[in-house]
Design a protein around this motif. Sequence first.
Motif, short mmCIF file in Angstrom:
data_model
loop_
_atom_site.label_atom_id
_atom_site.label_comp_id
_atom_site.label_asym_id
_atom_site.label_seq_id
_atom_site.Cartn_x
_atom_site.Cartn_y
_atom_site.Cartn_z
N LEU A 158 84.93 47.55 47.30
CA LEU A 158 85.35 46.97 46.02
C LEU A 158 86.81 47.27 45.71
CD1 LEU A 158 82.13 47.96 44.05
CD2 LEU A 158 82.83 45.62 44.59
N ALA A 159 87.21 48.51 45.94
CA ALA A 159 88.58 48.91 45.61
C ALA A 159 89.60 48.17 46.46
CB ALA A 159 88.74 50.42 45.80
N ARG A 160 89.34 48.01 47.75
CA ARG A 160 90.31 47.37 48.62
C ARG A 160 90.39 45.86 48.38
NH1 ARG A 160 90.75 48.02 54.26
NH2 ARG A 160 92.98 48.03 53.81
N LEU A 161 89.26 45.23 48.07
CA LEU A 161 89.32 43.80 47.74
C LEU A 161 90.05 43.57 46.42
CD1 LEU A 161 85.77 42.43 48.71
CD2 LEU A 161 87.87 42.45 50.07
N ALA A 162 89.80 44.44 45.44
CA ALA A 162 90.45 44.28 44.13
C ALA A 162 91.95 44.53 44.22
CB ALA A 162 89.82 45.22 43.12
N ALA A 163 92.36 45.37 45.16
CA ALA A 163 93.78 45.69 45.29
C ALA A 163 94.58 44.51 45.83
CB ALA A 163 93.96 46.90 46.20
N LYS A 164 93.91 43.60 46.55
CA LYS A 164 94.59 42.42 47.09
C LYS A 164 93.80 41.17 46.69
CE LYS A 164 94.51 43.59 51.41
NZ LYS A 164 94.76 43.50 52.88
N PRO A 165 93.95 40.73 45.45
CA PRO A 165 93.19 39.56 44.98
C PRO A 165 93.50 38.34 45.84
CG PRO A 165 94.26 40.69 43.14
CD PRO A 165 94.83 41.27 44.40
N ALA A 166 92.50 37.54 46.08
CA ALA A 166 92.66 36.32 46.87
C ALA A 166 91.73 35.24 46.33
CB ALA A 166 92.36 36.59 48.35
N LYS A 167 92.14 34.02 46.47
CA LYS A 167 91.32 32.90 46.02
C LYS A 167 90.09 32.77 46.92
CE LYS A 167 91.47 27.94 45.06
NZ LYS A 167 92.33 26.71 45.10
N ARG A 168 88.95 32.57 46.30
CA ARG A 168 87.71 32.42 47.08
C ARG A 168 87.74 31.11 47.86
NH1 ARG A 168 85.47 33.85 41.88
NH2 ARG A 168 85.05 36.09 41.83
N GLN A 169 87.29 31.21 49.11
CA GLN A 169 87.21 30.03 49.97
C GLN A 169 85.75 29.68 50.23
OE1 GLN A 169 90.01 30.09 53.41
NE2 GLN A 169 90.39 32.20 52.80
N PRO A 170 85.39 28.42 50.16
CA PRO A 170 84.00 28.03 50.42
C PRO A 170 83.54 28.51 51.79
CG PRO A 170 85.23 26.19 49.50
CD PRO A 170 86.24 27.27 49.81
N GLY A 171 82.42 29.23 51.80
CA GLY A 171 81.81 29.66 53.05
C GLY A 171 82.52 30.77 53.77
N ARG A 172 83.56 31.35 53.16
CA ARG A 172 84.35 32.38 53.84
C ARG A 172 84.47 33.64 52.98
NH1 ARG A 172 86.48 27.82 56.46
NH2 ARG A 172 86.94 28.25 58.68
N PRO A 173 83.46 34.52 53.02
CA PRO A 173 83.53 35.77 52.26
C PRO A 173 84.60 36.70 52.83
CG PRO A 173 81.64 35.80 53.72
CD PRO A 173 82.22 34.42 53.81
N ARG A 174 85.02 37.67 52.00
CA ARG A 174 86.05 38.61 52.43
C ARG A 174 85.46 39.94 52.93
NH1 ARG A 174 89.85 39.54 47.58
NH2 ARG A 174 91.06 40.68 49.18
N ALA A 175 84.24 40.22 52.55
CA ALA A 175 83.59 41.47 52.97
C ALA A 175 82.16 41.17 53.36
CB ALA A 175 83.65 42.52 51.88
N LEU A 176 81.67 41.87 54.39
CA LEU A 176 80.31 41.67 54.90
C LEU A 176 79.62 43.02 54.99
CD1 LEU A 176 78.01 40.08 56.29
CD2 LEU A 176 79.27 40.39 58.45
N ILE A 177 78.44 43.11 54.40
CA ILE A 177 77.61 44.31 54.49
C ILE A 177 76.30 43.90 55.15
CG2 ILE A 177 76.44 46.17 53.24
CD1 ILE A 177 78.52 45.77 51.00
N LEU A 178 76.01 44.45 56.32
CA LEU A 178 74.78 44.12 57.04
C LEU A 178 73.75 45.24 56.83
CD1 LEU A 178 76.13 42.76 60.46
CD2 LEU A 178 75.11 41.44 58.59
#
Length: 461
Positions: free
Chosen positions: A55-75
Amino acid sequence: MGVPQVLVDALAAAGITSPFPIQAATLPDTLAGRDVLGRGRTGSGKTYAFALPVLARLAAKPAKRQPGRPRALILAPTRELASQIDATIAPLAQALGLRTLTVFGGVGARPQISGLRAGVDIVVACPGRLADHVSTGAAYLDAIEITVLDEADHMADLGFLPVVRRLMDLTPRQGQRLLFSATLDGGVDVLVRRFMSDPVVHSVDSSLSPVGTMTHHVLHVSASDRLPVLVDLTAAPGRTLVFTRTKRGAKTLAKRLVASGVPAVELHGNLAQNARNRNLAAFSDGTAKTLVATDIAARGIHVDDVALVIHADPPMEHKAYLHRSGRTARAGAAGTVVTLATDDQASEVRDLARKAGIRPTTTRLRAGDALLQKLAPGERTFVAPPPALAEPPSDRAPRARRSPKPPAGRTRQGNDSGRTSSSRSSSSRRSGSTGGGRTASAGQPGGLAAFSSRAGGRRGR
């Protein structure tokens, strides 16, 4: 420790003000962007250890959401664990303006596809269903900045490594990888060598490290005393989690507990996802005080205040024992673990305890023994079971089965008079929802048939 203030405030609002050891050990490296390999036993706080840096690293570099392309994956290996991870992350993500989505099988794919197309920041997924979405073009992993593998050893045990490797190959090589597990052996090493770059290893404790607030007991019982002992323990106040080896065993035991006056629900791989969710909710909100489950609940299921874990069937291996038992005594709370064993299981249970690194107190007892009251203190409470599961009244004569007429010219051999019919109750009936309460002392209601499971069967999920 470098966690953004908005997350610190959100954690404080949930009553979390200081880190657990696994979090304190890993956060400096994960927040700095390093690949991290973290080992901590079940209940040690691993979810926040990887959720906060994601959460901290994604919030530090905001980016526009892209359809079908998440920025982080948790399996995660199971649906229940994926749901619990998302339940932990979603409120924190909302505070940061981030969006999460769960992806797993057993439910409709269309809502997941719609969610992916709308754009999400974090996907919490089980490998199989995510691979389906990737193959159909609903999801792409080329924008993943951080990948987390939770319970990696369990994914290896379940045979997910091939699909996990295929998914990981689709993520950018320069992305951060975090792997958290209770053990770091076997198939986990394959993932580490192939996908992690100079990882920092943090082993806060071994899966064999004793939990000081957890007590272990082995109760040697006869087959005829097994169900009465289970009824006695589960009728005590508080939540109890009971494990069986097979799906059929979980279903049968839950039904028999309900018929004995103990509100119980089942959890196993034969249940549809909506039934799983419904039963977990009933256990969480107290509608059902007992959850009877296969090893599907041994990892990832976190319900507050589970005071007692019962191994109605001893597990097949020591790792399963540790993960099952880890549903109690979490986050410093106290808990009791009871294993029921018959004489022919005695050597198996001794070997299990040795490999698990525990020294249980072993007692031979019968139903009604005073020790049961000490293991599960409090007044025993029973509720009237649903009519379909109740015993027929003793003053009502059983209905005789009507014999079919034999074909003309043939004589039917034997006497069928006196046979009784029994009705099959629906397995989907929710237990413990009807009838008034009644209380009893530590003694058991009479006339209970003994519960026995097929110990040699394939373990259900």
